[in-house]
Design a protein around this motif. Structure first.
Motif, mmCIF file in Angstrom:
data_model
loop_
_atom_site.group_PDB
_atom_site.id
_atom_site.type_symbol
_atom_site.label_atom_id
_atom_site.label_comp_id
_atom_site.label_asym_id
_atom_site.label_seq_id
_atom_site.Cartn_x
_atom_site.Cartn_y
_atom_site.Cartn_z
ATOM 1 N N GLU A 47 10.517 0.118 5.840
ATOM 2 C CA GLU A 47 11.383 1.608 5.184
ATOM 3 C C GLU A 47 10.974 1.834 4.116
ATOM 4 N N ALA A 48 9.847 1.582 3.863
ATOM 5 C CA ALA A 48 8.819 1.825 2.284
ATOM 6 C C ALA A 48 8.771 3.511 2.733
ATOM 7 N N ARG B 203 -1.723 -6.387 7.464
ATOM 8 C CA ARG B 203 -1.724 -5.340 6.718
ATOM 9 C C ARG B 203 -0.479 -4.003 6.717
ATOM 10 N N LEU B 204 -0.369 -3.441 5.552
ATOM 11 C CA LEU B 204 0.267 -2.487 4.750
ATOM 12 C C LEU B 204 -0.189 -1.018 5.182
ATOM 13 N N LEU B 205 0.318 -0.416 6.514
ATOM 14 C CA LEU B 205 -0.929 0.521 7.107
ATOM 15 C C LEU B 205 -0.183 2.145 7.101
#
Length: 156
Positions: free
Chosen positions: A54-55, A13-15
């Motif tokens: 890095e987002a 998951r991107l949290l």
């Protein structure tokens, strides 16, 4: 990679981390996730691995961690929006605890002839309150609100 309750494997998951909260013995990661408008809660002990991306952080518009865990009562699990006029008779031990850690700003305590203390307060109607009251066993007698006849929808 959090492992959802009841799932055998972790899922990637991107949290976007918004905060951490220690609630009893569990640390929760509060994060913006997927395309949900509001924050989600993840038990930290279920996260098997993590890596820094890095987002740029994606924070929900107007999000305030203090407001989320305070005024919005996100971790209290509301049962209803209407507050309860709670009236309980408590033993000496529970009374001592409630005099140190008040249930609400308007809480009042009055010694009773039977040795117990009458506590009154206007409180949020939450599962957390109900679990706490039930956990006190014979140390707390809920005088109001009354439990509806034939049901367990009341405070205890």
């Amino acid at each position: 990679m959090p492992t959802p309750r009841g799932e055998p494997a972790a899922k990637e998951r991107l949290l976007n981390l918004l905060g951490l909260l220690l609630r009893r013995h569990i640390i929760y990661l509060i994060a913006a996730a997927w395309d949900y408008a509001g924050p989600r809660h993840f038990a930290l002990h279920r996260i098997r691995s993590a890596r820094v991306m890095e987002a740029a952080l994606k924070k929900p518009p107007g999000f305030s961690l203090d407001k989320h865990i305070g005024a919005e009562k996100a971790f209290s699990y509301p049962v209803s929006k209407a507050p309860l006029k709670l009236k309980v008779a408590v033993n000496e031990s529970v009374a001592e605890h409630l005099l140190e850690c008040r249930l609400a700003a308007d809480q009042k305590a009055k010694a009773q002839a039977d040795g117990r203390t009458l506590i009154t307060a206007i409180v949020a109607d939450t599962n957390e309150l109900r679990w706490w009251l039930q956990g006190m066993g014979a140390g707390v007698e809920v005088l109001s609100p009354e439990v509806p006849a034939g049901g367990d929808e009341g405070v205890c």
